[in-house]
Each structure stands twice: as structure tokens, then as C-alpha cells.
Design an enzyme around this catalytic site. Structure first.
Site, short mmCIF file in Angstrom:
data_model
loop_
_atom_site.label_atom_id
_atom_site.label_comp_id
_atom_site.label_asym_id
_atom_site.label_seq_id
_atom_site.Cartn_x
_atom_site.Cartn_y
_atom_site.Cartn_z
N ARG A 1 6.27 -6.00 -19.74
CA ARG A 1 6.22 -6.82 -18.45
C ARG A 1 5.22 -6.28 -17.39
O ARG A 1 4.78 -6.85 -16.40
CB ARG A 1 7.77 -6.68 -17.68
CG ARG A 1 8.52 -7.58 -18.29
CD ARG A 1 9.95 -7.70 -17.71
NE ARG A 1 10.98 -8.58 -18.42
CZ ARG A 1 12.00 -7.92 -19.25
NH1 ARG A 1 12.24 -6.62 -19.44
NH2 ARG A 1 12.67 -8.76 -19.72
N SER B 1 17.80 -2.04 -30.62
CA SER B 1 18.42 -2.30 -29.27
C SER B 1 20.01 -2.74 -29.65
O SER B 1 20.13 -4.01 -29.40
CB SER B 1 17.71 -3.54 -28.92
OG SER B 1 18.03 -4.06 -27.49
N ASN C 1 25.43 1.23 -28.51
CA ASN C 1 26.05 2.48 -28.82
C ASN C 1 27.29 2.37 -28.39
O ASN C 1 28.20 2.95 -29.12
CB ASN C 1 25.32 3.90 -28.46
CG ASN C 1 23.67 3.66 -28.58
OD1 ASN C 1 23.34 2.59 -28.19
ND2 ASN C 1 23.15 4.67 -29.40
N CYS C 2 27.40 1.97 -26.95
CA CYS C 2 28.48 2.14 -26.43
C CYS C 2 29.66 1.48 -26.88
O CYS C 2 30.86 1.43 -26.86
CB CYS C 2 28.30 1.99 -24.61
SG CYS C 2 26.92 2.73 -24.24
C1 LIG Z 1 29.80 6.09 -29.54
C2 LIG Z 1 28.95 6.22 -28.18
C3 LIG Z 1 29.46 5.64 -27.21
C4 LIG Z 1 28.69 5.85 -25.95
N1 LIG Z 1 29.44 5.25 -24.81
C5 LIG Z 1 28.54 5.62 -23.56
C6 LIG Z 1 29.04 4.90 -22.45
O1 LIG Z 1 29.94 4.26 -22.41
N2 LIG Z 1 28.17 4.89 -21.14
C7 LIG Z 1 27.18 5.34 -21.23
O2 LIG Z 1 26.40 5.61 -20.33
N3 LIG Z 1 26.44 6.09 -22.54
C8 LIG Z 1 27.22 6.23 -23.57
N4 LIG Z 1 26.80 6.34 -24.71
C9 LIG Z 1 25.31 7.01 -24.65
C10 LIG Z 1 24.25 6.40 -24.90
O3 LIG Z 1 24.56 5.34 -25.89
C11 LIG Z 1 22.95 7.05 -24.93
O4 LIG Z 1 22.87 7.97 -23.75
C12 LIG Z 1 21.71 6.52 -25.21
O5 LIG Z 1 21.92 5.55 -26.52
C13 LIG Z 1 20.50 7.19 -25.39
O6 LIG Z 1 19.34 6.76 -25.61
P1 LIG Z 1 18.15 7.13 -26.42
O7 LIG Z 1 17.23 5.99 -26.55
O8 LIG Z 1 17.71 8.52 -25.97
O9 LIG Z 1 18.66 7.42 -27.92
P2 LIG Z 1 19.55 6.34 -28.86
O10 LIG Z 1 19.90 5.18 -28.25
O11 LIG Z 1 20.41 7.11 -29.80
O12 LIG Z 1 18.35 5.93 -29.79
C14 LIG Z 1 17.65 6.69 -30.55
C15 LIG Z 1 16.97 6.18 -31.81
O13 LIG Z 1 16.01 6.91 -32.16
C16 LIG Z 1 15.92 6.82 -33.73
N5 LIG Z 1 14.97 8.08 -34.20
C17 LIG Z 1 15.26 9.41 -34.18
N6 LIG Z 1 14.49 9.99 -34.66
C18 LIG Z 1 13.37 9.06 -35.04
C19 LIG Z 1 12.00 9.14 -35.79
N7 LIG Z 1 11.59 10.62 -36.00
N8 LIG Z 1 11.52 8.23 -36.09
C20 LIG Z 1 12.07 6.75 -35.59
N9 LIG Z 1 13.14 6.79 -35.09
C21 LIG Z 1 13.89 7.97 -35.16
C22 LIG Z 1 17.46 6.88 -34.21
O14 LIG Z 1 17.52 6.39 -35.39
C23 LIG Z 1 18.13 6.03 -32.99
O15 LIG Z 1 18.24 4.94 -33.57
C24 LIG Z 1 27.38 6.40 -26.11
C25 LIG Z 1 26.86 6.81 -27.12
C26 LIG Z 1 27.60 6.77 -28.26
C27 LIG Z 1 27.01 7.45 -29.54
#
Ligand SMILES: Cc1cc2nc3c(=O)[nH]c(=O)nc-3n(C[C@H](O)[C@H](O)[C@H](O)COP(=O)(O)OP(=O)(O)OC[C@H]3O[C@@H](n4cnc5c(N)ncnc54)[C@H](O)[C@@H]3O)c2cc1C
Length: 145
Positions: free
Chosen positions: A30, A47, A50-51
Site C-alpha cells: 500500500r 496469514s 494463530n490465536c
Molecule cells: C496458540 C496461540 C494463541 C495466541 N493467542 C493470541 C491472542 O489471543 N492474542 C494475541 O495478541 N496474540 C496471541 N498469540 C500470539 C500471536 O499469534 C503472535 O504474537 C504473533 O503470531 C507473532 O507474529 P510473528 O509474525 O512474529 O510470528 P508468527 O505469527 O509465529 O509467524 C512466524 C512465521 O515465520 C516462519 N518462519 C520461522 N523461521 C523461518 C525461516 N527461517 N524461514 C521462513 N519462515 C520462517 C514460521 O514458520 C512462522 O509461520 C497467540 C499465539 C499462539 C501460538
């Protein structure tokens, strides 16, 4: 003129295609309709909510597909973003601004250059040192698979 505008495009590589990575990719498109955006994700989906995973495990959200906010194809079609799933970043060379990517299924390693690199790989779950924590059937709930 065409060649000049092509060479001036900023190339952004985003590692991680779920909460942070996918949000960043959509926002970036965007802000800059010319940027070359490559988003790589180790797993098969991008996308997703996770929650919602605990609700799916508990049967409240019945269909796995209900967890998927957008697909890789959506990102390609709507945002013109190069999305590679089952693709893992294995090495970064900041000096040369290159990143090595390994296809999870084939093991093939390719190299991509970048101008800007975004790391959004999430984090591993904490596994408390409880008796039986390593038994089969004890899972970490982080991804759809
Ligand atoms: C079960 C659960 C419930 C949750 N509930 C809540 C909630 O209710 N409210 C809230 O605010 N937050 C919640 N969270 C937290 C929230 O989902 C995370 O804070 C958020 O997803 C973090 O985003 P991120 O992009 O940092 O990591 P993620 O969303 O975990 O994405 C990271 C991605 O990077 C990929 N990856 C890692 N290393 C590599 C690599 N070397 N090469 C390519 N890809 C890679 C992984 O496969 C993964 O898919 C929850 C999380 C979980 C697991």
C-alpha cells in the site's frame, strides 16, 4: 525510461508469512506500488489466525480453512507479492545483502538479493521442564500443521 524505473525498484525480502510478515507485506504494498516484495514462509500456509488454533483444537472452530485469513494466492493476485511457501531462510549475508532460501520439500537452495530485509520468524514455544514433557502426544500449538 522503463529500464531505469525497473532498476530503481526497492526489493524487500520478508522472512515469515504469518502475523508480522503478512501484515508487513500488505502494508508495504500500500505504501509502495512499485516495490518488489518477496515473502518466504517455512510452512505451507501464510496469514493464518494463530490465536484461533486452540479453538480449532477444542472444536469451537470446526473447519481448518476458517483459520486462514488469506492464502498465498491472494497475496499474489491482490498485492502482486511473490510468496514462497515451504521455503526456509537458512543463511543471511548482510555484507552482500543476499539471503539463501531452501525449499523444505526438495532441499533445493537458491539465493536472492535484497535492498531491505524484514525478519518476522516468530519464536519457539516455552517448554517447561515438567515430567513427561517429551512424551509422544505432547504438542506445541503454534502452526496449522
Ligand atoms: C496458540 C496461540 C494463541 C495466541 N493467542 C493470541 C491472542 O489471543 N492474542 C494475541 O495478541 N496474540 C496471541 N498469540 C500470539 C500471536 O499469534 C503472535 O504474537 C504473533 O503470531 C507473532 O507474529 P510473528 O509474525 O512474529 O510470528 P508468527 O505469527 O509465529 O509467524 C512466524 C512465521 O515465520 C516462519 N518462519 C520461522 N523461521 C523461518 C525461516 N527461517 N524461514 C521462513 N519462515 C520462517 C514460521 O514458520 C512462522 O509461520 C497467540 C499465539 C499462539 C501460538
Amino acid at each position: 525510461m522503463e529500464a531505469k524505473s525497473q532498476s530503481a525498484r526497492t526489493k524487500v525480502v520478508i522472512v515469515g508469512g504469518v502475523a508480522g510478515g503478512a501484515s508487513c507485506a500488505a502494508r508495504l504494498r500500500r505504501l509502495d506500488e512499485n516495490a518488489e516484495i518477496l515473502m518466504v514462509e517455512r510452512g505451507p500456509y501464510v496469514s493464518y489466525a494463530n490465536c484461533g488454533l486452540p479453538y480449532h483444537v477444542g472444536g469451537v472452530i470446526e473447519k481448518e480453512s476458517s483459520l486462514l485469513v488469506a492464502t498465498a494466492d491472494t497475496f499474489r493476485r491482490v498485492f502482486n507479492i511473490d510468496v514462497r511457501t515451504n521455503c526456509e531462510a537458512v543463511w543471511i549475508s548482510p555484507d552482500t545483502k543476499t539471503i539463501e532460501l531452501r525449499h523444505v520439500e526438495t532441499g533445493e537452495v537458491t539465493s536472492e538479493s535484497y535492498d531491505k530485509l524484514v525478519l518476522s520468524p516468530g519464536a519457539p514455544s516455552v517448554r517447561p521442564p515438567l515430567p513427561g514433557i517429551d512424551l509422544p502426544g505432547i504438542f506445541q500449538v503454534r502452526t496449522v500443521p
